[in-house]
Write a protein that holds these residues in place. Structure first.
Motif, short mmCIF file in Angstrom:
data_model
loop_
_atom_site.label_atom_id
_atom_site.label_comp_id
_atom_site.label_asym_id
_atom_site.label_seq_id
_atom_site.Cartn_x
_atom_site.Cartn_y
_atom_site.Cartn_z
N ASP A 274 0.83 -1.20 0.00
CA ASP A 274 0.00 0.00 0.00
C ASP A 274 0.87 1.26 0.00
O ASP A 274 1.59 1.53 0.96
CB ASP A 274 -0.93 0.00 1.22
N SER A 275 0.79 1.99 -1.10
CA SER A 275 1.63 3.18 -1.26
C SER A 275 0.89 4.48 -0.94
O SER A 275 1.41 5.56 -1.22
CB SER A 275 2.14 3.24 -2.71
N LEU A 276 -0.29 4.36 -0.36
CA LEU A 276 -1.06 5.57 -0.07
C LEU A 276 -0.45 6.32 1.12
O LEU A 276 -0.34 5.79 2.22
CB LEU A 276 -2.52 5.20 0.25
N MET A 277 -0.07 7.56 0.89
CA MET A 277 0.46 8.41 1.95
C MET A 277 -0.69 9.23 2.54
O MET A 277 -1.59 9.66 1.81
CB MET A 277 1.53 9.36 1.41
N GLU A 278 -0.65 9.44 3.85
CA GLU A 278 -1.68 10.26 4.47
C GLU A 278 -1.59 11.69 3.94
O GLU A 278 -0.48 12.20 3.69
CB GLU A 278 -1.54 10.26 5.99
N PRO A 279 -2.74 12.35 3.75
CA PRO A 279 -2.73 13.70 3.16
C PRO A 279 -1.83 14.69 3.89
O PRO A 279 -1.15 15.50 3.25
CB PRO A 279 -4.20 14.12 3.24
#
Length: 589
Positions: A274-279
């Motif tokens: 999972d490459s989603l970075m927190e905003p």
């Protein structure tokens, strides 16, 4: 000269006589649409003028239009699944592929029902709903009002590609409230993205681009229309369940794009790593709570994701307490007391302490006396002979049991603990009962075997199949469910699914191929089996046709042949005449 010739087919603005190019949009007056679509200046329902094609997908085609009755611009949406049909040579009617007649009709029914439902919600000011619907050219048309504004994508470009949280929290609440109402009406969007949200001239958001589920899901009969970065992971597989959580993902992804200036990664690329970075790691100005909620709403797992728009809004705009907002090691400002109060407080506290000490001493003395008396009585009872009978003992025991208990500090603490425990259990039970664990999906139109074989609802739902013939759905597909879509559910819920045994009344298929040749007996019988049609083959001698080909068909109950209807549910029989080659003498000679 008719009125439509004085309008530009690209923007529906008036043209002066003799103008070849529109001064407003630059479109040539002779420009046309591709042959697969309606041509400009086509008139529908004796009222609407069709103009330039705006967009098309695997479900429909949208044209700019003009309403002659109301004298206003409109958008005309034509149901047109291009993989199931094609435009006739006359440029108007749609011709359906014989192999996809059932699917075409099913999806057309979904298209019509979706737009009827939206029309009932047209009083909501933040969706673009149809104002008219009609049938023509073997399809359905929905007419939408033109909205003055730009897409959210264009609005973002005009604002340096990024919005602040203050801007977002002013724009989105009305749209989110409307979306929650749409979900309550049993409608899912499945296509929320920058291009399907319009920013009006009043700086308000409006949601458009509704479509049937099959076009927003991969691996169906239609070519999918998915939006990179905004479509939820479950939309990439027809075996996964979609629900209100699907739109939650898309809304959160849109906010992610607005607040960070970066496109969220495609969900399929996040699986395994999972490459989603927190905003707020991309943009530190995004509040920590907002960043956390958006990340949770974009969780790959449907079960771990925020389930409803209502929950999403509640968490998104929930203000954390003062203490939780302070970073670790932050200096806190403590109010300084007035010196006068400091001089007065010690006296008051000392007085209270003195009173409390006196009371404690009195209680201690009383308890000591009680303990001494109790010990003395116990000693006497042990020394005295036992002269009481069983009856008296029983009487005393009963009396002791029914007497009011003496309240001590120990018993008070125990009772308080027990009361607190019961209260906590009751609270937990109430929360578990009232909390929404998940929402009933719309299973209508899904293949029953795909539903029961899916692991998504194991431990959540139990299915009971009820088989019957349907007027709309082909064999093996679910045509109804006893629990409506959008109903809050708790494990384990039993759901009755009504599964089609096939269409109750079907059209008698043609036995002629497109190239003008006859079908063989095997080919035609396979077609009848797919449609659940009961048949009986009869041999017919033919002098000029080889054996084994279909010569004619006839239903005795209805008296109809090819193109007519046959009632499968009632067991109507189709007689199929099969050729038996019998050459005559003249033919041989």
């Amino acid at each position: 000269m008719s009125e439509y010739k004085m309008l530009c087919m690209g923007c529906m603005e008036p043209l002066s006589e003799g103008q070849d190019v529109c001064p407003n949009c630059g479109l040539s007056v002779n420009a046309g649409n591709l042959p697969s679509y309606l041509q400009p200046k086509t008139v529908l329902d004796s009222r609407y003028i069709v103009g330039k094609l705006i967009k098309s997908n695997g479900e429909s085609a949208a044209y700019i239009g003009y309403d002659n009755t109301e004298s206003r611009k409109v958008t005309i949406k034509e149901y047109m699944p291009d993989v199931l049909c094609q435009r006739a040579k006359d440029g108007s009617e749609l011709i359906v592929d014989q192999n996809y007649v059932v699917q075409y009709k099913n999806y057309m029914s979904e298209f019509a029902e979706l737009n009827k439902s939206l029309a009932r919600l047209r009083t909501m000011s933040h969706i673009v709903a149809p104002t008219d619907m009609f049938t023509a050219n073997n399809t359905v048309y929905a007419v939408f009002p033109e909205i003055e504004g730009i897409t959210l994508r264009q609005y973002l470009q005009d604002n340096a590609g990024e919005l602040s949280w203050d801007q977002v929290k002013k724009l989105f609440p009305p749209l989110l409230t409307t979306l929650a109402c749409i979900h309550n009406a049993g409608i899912l969007h499945r296509g929320i993205c920058l291009d399907n949200i319009i920013v009006t001239d009043k700086n308000e958001l409006m949601l458009t681009g509704f479509a049937i589920p099959e076009i927003r899901t991969a691996n169906t009969d239609l070519a999918p229309e998915l939006y990179d970065g905004f479509s939820a992971p479950e939309q990439y597989s027809a075996s996964e369940w979609e629900g209100t959580w699907t739109d939650v993902y898309a809304v959160a992804a849109v906010m992610y794009r607005l607040l960070t200036g970066c496109m969220p990664p495609e969900p399929m690329s996040r699986i395994g790593n999972d490459s989603l970075m927190e905003p707020n790691k991309i943009n530190p100005h995004v509040p920590a709570n907002v960043s956390k909620v958006i990340t949770q709403a974009m969780c790959l797992s449907c079960e771990q994701r925020i389930q409803t728009i209502t929950d999403f809004v509640t968490k998104l705009f929930d203000q954390p307490s003062y203490m939780t907002q302070l970073p670790r090691g932050a200096t806190q400002t403590i109010p300084i007391q007035d010196p006068k109060e400091k001089r007065q407080d010690p006296k008051k506290k000392k007085k209270k302490k003195s009173n409390a000490g006196n009371i404690a001493m009195i209680i201690g003395a009383v308890l000591l006396v009680v303990i001494v008396v109790a010990a003395f009585l116990a000693l006497i009872s042990m020394l005295l002979p036992d002269t009481s009978g069983d009856t008296e003992t029983t009487s005393v025991s009963t009396s002791a049991t029914t007497a009011a208990p003496v309240t001590t500090a120990a018993t008070t603490e125990t009772e308080a603990t027990e009361v607190t425990t019961v209260s906590s259990d009751e609270t937990e039970t109430t929360t578990a009962t009232s909390g929404t664990l998940f929402v009933m999906p719309n299973l209508i139109g899904k293949k029953y075997t795909s539903v029961v074989d899916s692991d998504t609802w194991k431990g959540r739902l139990e299915f009971e199949a009820i088989y019957d013939y349907s007027d709309e759905y082909e064999r093996g597909y679910i045509y109804d469910q006893d629990i409506p879509e959008g109903t809050d559910l708790y494990p384990v819920t039993k759901v009755k699914l009504y599964v089609s045994q096939g269409l109750a009344v079907v059209e008698i298929p043609d036995y002629m191929n497109e190239d003008g040749t006859r079908m063989t007996k095997e080919e035609y019988v396979a077609l009848l089996d797919d449609l659940n049609i009961k048949y009986e083959c009869r041999d017919v001698e033919t002098p000029d046709t080889l054996s084994g080909y279909v010569m004619d068909v006839y239903c005795a109950q209805t008296g109809e042949g090819v193109g007519g209807e046959i009632n499968v549910k009632n067991g109507n029989t189709l007689y199929v005449d099969i050729s038996v080659f019998s050459p005559t003498v003249d033919v041989v000679g």
